[in-house]
Design a protein around this motif. Structure first.
Motif, short mmCIF file in Angstrom:
data_model
loop_
_atom_site.label_atom_id
_atom_site.label_comp_id
_atom_site.label_asym_id
_atom_site.label_seq_id
_atom_site.Cartn_x
_atom_site.Cartn_y
_atom_site.Cartn_z
N ASN A 30 0.87 -1.13 -0.02
CA ASN A 30 -0.08 -0.09 -0.25
C ASN A 30 0.86 1.26 0.10
O ASN A 30 0.71 2.14 -0.80
N ASN A 31 1.85 1.47 0.76
CA ASN A 31 2.88 2.48 1.03
C ASN A 31 3.26 2.55 -0.41
O ASN A 31 3.48 3.69 -1.14
N PHE A 32 3.73 1.50 -1.25
CA PHE A 32 4.35 1.60 -2.62
C PHE A 32 3.41 2.15 -3.61
O PHE A 32 4.13 3.27 -4.16
N GLY A 33 2.04 1.93 -3.47
CA GLY A 33 1.27 2.48 -4.61
C GLY A 33 1.13 3.93 -4.25
O GLY A 33 1.14 4.72 -5.03
N TYR A 34 1.19 4.36 -2.93
CA TYR A 34 0.77 5.90 -2.73
C TYR A 34 2.02 6.46 -2.98
O TYR A 34 2.22 7.70 -3.54
N GLY A 59 -2.30 19.03 -10.43
CA GLY A 59 -2.30 18.04 -11.42
C GLY A 59 -2.88 16.93 -10.81
O GLY A 59 -3.40 16.88 -9.64
N GLU A 60 -3.20 15.96 -11.67
CA GLU A 60 -3.68 14.63 -11.25
C GLU A 60 -2.95 13.41 -11.78
O GLU A 60 -2.02 13.44 -12.97
N ALA A 61 -2.99 12.30 -11.05
CA ALA A 61 -2.03 11.22 -11.25
C ALA A 61 -3.00 9.77 -10.78
O ALA A 61 -3.57 9.98 -9.74
N TYR A 62 -2.59 8.84 -11.68
CA TYR A 62 -2.96 7.41 -11.23
C TYR A 62 -1.86 6.61 -11.10
O TYR A 62 -1.22 6.26 -12.09
N GLY A 63 -1.55 6.32 -9.80
CA GLY A 63 -0.24 5.42 -9.62
C GLY A 63 -0.83 3.96 -9.21
O GLY A 63 -1.71 3.89 -8.40
N ARG A 64 -0.29 3.08 -9.98
CA ARG A 64 -0.90 1.76 -9.60
C ARG A 64 0.38 0.63 -9.38
O ARG A 64 1.37 0.78 -10.05
N VAL A 65 -0.15 -0.08 -8.48
CA VAL A 65 1.11 -1.30 -8.19
C VAL A 65 0.25 -2.65 -8.35
O VAL A 65 -0.85 -2.64 -8.04
#
Lengths: 192, 580
Positions: free
Chosen positions: B287-291, B511-517
Motif C-alpha cells: 500500500n505504501n508503494f502504491g501511494y 495536477g492529477e496522477a493515477y499510480g498503480r502497483v
C-alpha cells in the motif's frame, strides 16, 4: 492411488510434530536462554518458536516504534524540545498538543514548551514526529504495554513529565542511533 | 512507443467523435455526457479498452476562472498492454447526473455505487443504484467538500488548535455519544428496512402466492455474516437459497467503513502514508508503494536505485506473507481448522521480523517516503533476509504445497467457482483471481514500475479459472517472488535511500496522477488530484479486493452454500481495504 496425497499432508503434520520434540530435546533446559532464542526464533529454527509471554519477552529491534517520549538533556535537566511545533503539524492523527512558553516579563515566545501533551489513545505509532524532529527531542519508546480501565479518564493524555525520559535511556534502547547522533553533534561542534 | 500508441488512440477518438471529445486539462479526454455510452462502446470494442480500473468522482465546489463549480467523473481504462486512458465527464453541481457505463463495463457497478454513496453523483441507467458503504440512515454524501462530520474541526490538517496554544480536548468531549448522529430529513430509524435486504427478499414474495399466507418453503434467505468465521472480518452476505443451492447472493459492505478518503483529503500528503498501511493491513508495504508511486508521479522526483531495490524486496516479501495467509485461511475455512493457518503464520512471523527491523513495526510499516524509503536497512538485515529466502522459504513453500494439494482440497476446489476469462476482465477482476482465469495480466509486467523491468521473473498464470487454479497461481507467485528477491538482494547497490529530505509540509504541484502497483490481491491504484497545496484535493483508492468482490454474486450462483465460503476465501479479501 487415492488418498496418497492425504498421506502426504499428514506426513507434513507428522514431520512438524516430530521436529517439535526434537527441538525440545535439543534445547532441553535452556529453551529460553540467550543462546537458544536467536536460533529458535530465526530462519534456522526447527520447532515451534513461541515464548511464554508475558513471563518471557522477546528483545525488540532498535528501530521498534512504540509511543513517543521526550529525551531529557542531562546538562539542563529539561527536554531538548524547543516548541517549534513541527511534530504537532506533521502528526497524522493530530494527537500532539503544544503550548509554547512565553517570557512572563516581556511576553515573548520562548524556545521551550510550557505544556506538551500526547494523546496516546489516538497515537498511531507512525514515528513521523521522531523522524522529523530537528532537535532529536522526540524518540520512539520500546515500552508497549499500557492499560487503563477507562478511555476518557485522562490516563492516556501524557504530559511533559510523563513523556520525559533520561538521555541514558535513549542511549540504551537505541545504541546505534545514539552513537550516530553523538558523532554528528561532535562534528558540528568541531566545525564551529 | 507508449506515447505514440496513446496519440493514435486520441486521434482516432477525435476523428470518430469530433464534437463529443476534447482534450482534458491534465490527462486523457473530456467526453460529453450525452455521448459517453457511444464513446465507451467504441473504446471497448474497437480500441480494445476492455478493462475499467476505476470510476471516481471529484468535487470542484468553487467556480474558477476556467470552469464553473462542478463534479467530474473520472474513468481509468486499460488495455491488456499499454497505458491508461482517462475519461473525464463533467456534471452539474446542483443536480449531478451521468450516464452509467455498467452496460459497457460491468466492473463499473460497485465503483458507481460507491461514487453515488460518497459523492452523490447519480448514474442514470444503473441497475442497482443504492448506497453501498453507508446505510440509508446516513445524511448527505461525505466526500463532497461542503459536507462536514459532527466532530468537524477544520478542512485541512494541521489543525490550528494544536500549536502554539494546544490544550488537549478528547474527541468524546467535542461530539458526545448520542449527539453525533444525523438522519436525513424525514427519515426515521423506526420501521426502517434495509434496501439491500429488500432486494434479496423481493423474489421470495413471488413464492408467497400473492396473499402472503402460503409458507415460503421453496426458497429461504440466509444471512452469512457480518460476524462469520469465514469472512475474516465484517462482511455480510445475503443469500437466497433453493434447498442448499444459491439462487442469488448479495455482499453487504461497509461495516468497517471509516471514510478513509475523507480522512485522506484532510491529511497532508505525508501524513497519509501511515494511513495507507491500514487499507490491506496484511500487506502494508504494498500500500505504501502504491501511494508513494502516485505522489512521485505528481512530484516528478527520482528514486535512488538502492531505495528502488529495497522497495521491491519489501513488496515481494509482502506478497509472500499475503499469499501464505490466503492459503492458510483457505485451508482453515474448508475445515482443516488452524493447522494450515499456523504453518503460514510461522513463516510470516520471520518475514515480519525483517519488516520490524527495517521499519520499526511489524504490520503498520509506514516505511516508504516520497523519493525513497524512511531509513536504510539496519546491519545484518541482508544476511537474515538471504538466509530466509535461500534456505528456509523455498522448503517451507514446498512443504505448504504438499500440505495443501490433497484429495480433500481438490474435492472442494476443482471446478468450483469457475470464472471465465472474458467475465473476469469485464468485471474488472485483478490479481491471482484474474491470472487463474488464463489472463497473464500483471501490472508489474504490463506497466513496469520501479526496477521490475530489469529483473528476470515470470507472470504466474493458470487456465481453469476455478478455486484450485487460484491457489496454483498463488504458489507459483510466491516462488516468483523469491526469484525476484534473490536477484534484488544480489544486485542492490550501496548508496542513498532517499532523494532529498522528508518535508513535513510538502506542497505537491497541481495536477492529477493515477499510480498503480500489483498488490498481492490485485491492482492497487491511487488516483490523486492536487491543487498545488499541502493537502490532496482528491484522494481516491482503487482497492483490489473491493473490485474483486463485484463478481462474488456471479461466482456463487448455482453452487452449494458450503462453496460460498470456499469461493470467498479464494477471492481473498481484506475488509480493511474493501470498506476503507
Amino acid at each position: 492411488m487415492y488418498g496418497l496425497d492425504i498421506l502426504k499432508t499428514m506426513g507434513v503434520t507428522f514431520g512438524r510434530f516430530i521436529m517439535t520434540f526434537w527441538d525440545d530435546l535439543r534445547w532441553f533446559g535452556r529453551r529460553y536462554t540467550l543462546q537458544a532464542l536467536p536460533i529458535r526464533q530465526s530462519a534456522r529454527g526447527r520447532g515451534i518458536f513461541t515464548v511464554q509471554y508475558p513471563r518471557e519477552k522477546l528483545p525488540l529491534p532498535e528501530n521498534y516504534r512504540g509511543f513517543p517520549f521526550h529525551v531529557v538533556d542531562p546538562d539542563t535537566g529539561k527536554s531538548r524540545c524547543t516548541a517549534c511545533g513541527i511534530c504537532a503539524r506533521v502528526c497524522p492523527p493530530q494527537c500532539i498538543w503544544i503550548v509554547r512558553a512565553t517570557d512572563p516579563q516581556t511576553g515573548k515566545a520562548l524556545r521551550e514548551p510550557a505544556e506538551f501533551t500526547i494523546d496516546v489513545s489516538i497515537c498511531m505509532s507512525c514515528g513521523l514526529c521522531a523522524e522529523l524532529c530537528p532537535f532529536g527531542a522526540i524518540k520512539m519508546d520500546h515500552d508497549y504495554s499500557f492499560v487503563s480501565y477507562r478511555r476518557d479518564s485522562g490516563e492516556f493524555l501524557w504530559n511533559l513529565e510523563r513523556l520525559s525520559k533520561p538521555l541514558a535511556y535513549h542511549a540504551r534502547i537505541h545504541p546505534t542511533a545514539y552513537l550516530a547522533e553523538q558523532a554528528a553533534m561532535e562534528k558540528k561542534a568541531a566545525k564551529q | 512507443m507508449e506515447t505514440q500508441a496513446m496519440t493514435d488512440v486520441l486521434t482516432s477518438l477525435k476523428e470518430r467523435f469530433p464534437d463529443a471529445v476534447e482534450p482534458s486539462e491534465y490527462e486523457g479526454v473530456v467526453v460529453a455526457p450525452a455521448r459517453l455510452l457511444e464513446v465507451a462502446t467504441f473504446l471497448r470494442d474497437e480500441l480494445g479498452y476492455r478493462y475499467l480500473s476505476l470510476v471516481s468522482g471529484v468535487d470542484y465546489p468553487q467556480p474558477t476562472t476556467r470552469f464553473p463549480a462542478r463534479f467530474e467523473v473520472v474513468y481509468h481504462l486499460f488495455r491488456e498492454s499499454g497505458g491508461p486512458l482517462t475519461l473525464h465527464v463533467h456534471a452539474d453541481r446542483d443536480d449531478p447526473v451521468v450516464p452509467s457505463v455498467v452496460s459497457v463495463w460491468p466492473a463499473a457497478n460497485l465503483h458507481e455505487r460507491e461514487t453515488w454513496d460518497l459523492m452523490g453523483i447519480r448514474f442514470a441507467g444503473h441497475p442497482n443504484l443504492r448506497r453501498i458503504l453507508l446505510w440509508e440512515g446516513f445524511e448527505g454524501h461525505p466526500l463532497r467538500k461542503d459536507w462536514h462530520e459532527v466532530y468537524y474541526e477544520a478542512d485541512k490538517k494541521p489543525f490550528d488548535s494544536r500549536y502554539p496554544n494546544g490544550r488537549p480536548v478528547m474527541a468524546e468531549a467535542r461530539s458526545p455519544l448520542g449527539d453525533n448522529l444525523r438522519y436525513p430529513p424525514g427519515w426515521s430509524p423506526q420501521g426502517w428496512q434495509s434496501q439491500a435486504e429488500e432486494a434479496v427478499y423481493a423474489p421470495l414474495e413471488a413464492h408467497l402466492g400473492g396473499d402472503g399466507r402460503r409458507m415460503p418453503t421453496d426458497q429461504v434467505v440466509v444471512n452469512l455474516g457480518p460476524q462469520h468465521p469465514s469472512t475474516h472480518g465484517v462482511l455480510r452476505m445475503i443469500a437466497r437459497l433453493d434447498g442448499e443451492t444459491i439462487q442469488q447472493l448479495e455482499p453487504v459492505l461497509g461495516y468497517l467503513h471509516r471514510c478513509h478518503e475523507k480522512i485522506g483529503e484532510r491529511n497532508t500528503w505525508l501524513a497519509n502514508m501511515p494511513y495507507t498501511d491500514r487499507l490491506d493491513y496484511v500487506s502494508s508495504m504494498s500500500n505504501n508503494f502504491g501511494y508513494a508511486i502516485a505522489v512521485e508521479k505528481l512530484l516528478g522526483v527520482e528514486v535512488p536505485e538502492r531505495a528502488e531495490y529495497i522497495r521491491v524486496i519489501m513488496a515481494e516479501l509482502t506478497r509472500i506473507v499475503r499469499h501464505l495467509i490466503s492459503i492458510g485461511s483457505y485451508t482453515s475455512d474448508i475445515g482443516v481448522y488452524l493447522t494450515g493457518m499456523l504453518y503460514a503464520l510461522e513463516e510470516r512471523e520471520l518475514i515480519l521480523d525483517l519488516f520490524e527491523m527495517a521499519s520499526g513495526s511489524r504490520m503498520m510499516c509506514n516505511y516508504f517516503r516520497f523519493g525513497g524509503v524512511a531509513r536504510d536497512l539496519p546491519d545484518g538485515w541482508v544476511a537474515l533476509a538471504k538466509e530466509l529466502v535461500y534456505e528456509r522459504l523455498p522448503r517451507r513453500i514446498d512443504e505448504m504445497e504438499r500440505f495443501t494439494f490433497n484429495e480433500v482440497f481438490r474435492a472442494r476446489s476443482v471446478g468450483v467457482g469457475v470464472l471465465p476469462a472474458d467475465k473476469a476482465i469485464a468485471y474488472g477482476c485483478t490479481g491471482p483471481l484474474l491470472r487463474a482465469s488464463g489472463v497473464p495480466y500483471d501490472v508489474r509486467r504490463a506497466e513496469p514500475y520501479s526496477v521490475y523491468g530489469e529483473l528476470d521473473w515470470d507472470v504466474a498464470v493458470a487456465y481453469h479459472g476455478d478455486i484450485h487454479d487460484r491457489f496454483v497461481v498463488r504458489f507459483e507467485e510466491m516462488r516468483q517472488s523469491l526469484r525476484i528477491i534473490r536477484q534484488a538482494l544480489e544486485r542492490m547497490p550501496e548508496g542513498p535511500v532517499l532523494s532529498g529530505k522528508v518535508q513535513p509540509a510538502l506542497k505537491v504541484p497541481a495536477g492529477e496522477a493515477y499510480g498503480r502497483v500489483e498488490a498481492p490481491l490485485g491492482e492497487l491504484g491511487f488516483y490523486l488530484v492536487s491543487d498545488g497545496s499541502a493537502n490532496p484535493h482528491r484522494y481516491r483508492i482503487r482497492a483490489p479486493s473491493f473490485a474483486n468482490l463485484g463478481v462474488l454474486g456471479e461466482l456463487c450462483k448455482g453452487h452449494l452454500i458450503a462453496d460460498v465460503v470456499a469461493i470467498l476465501a479464494s477471492i481473498d479479501i481484506t475488509l480493511g481495504e474493501v470498506d476503507r
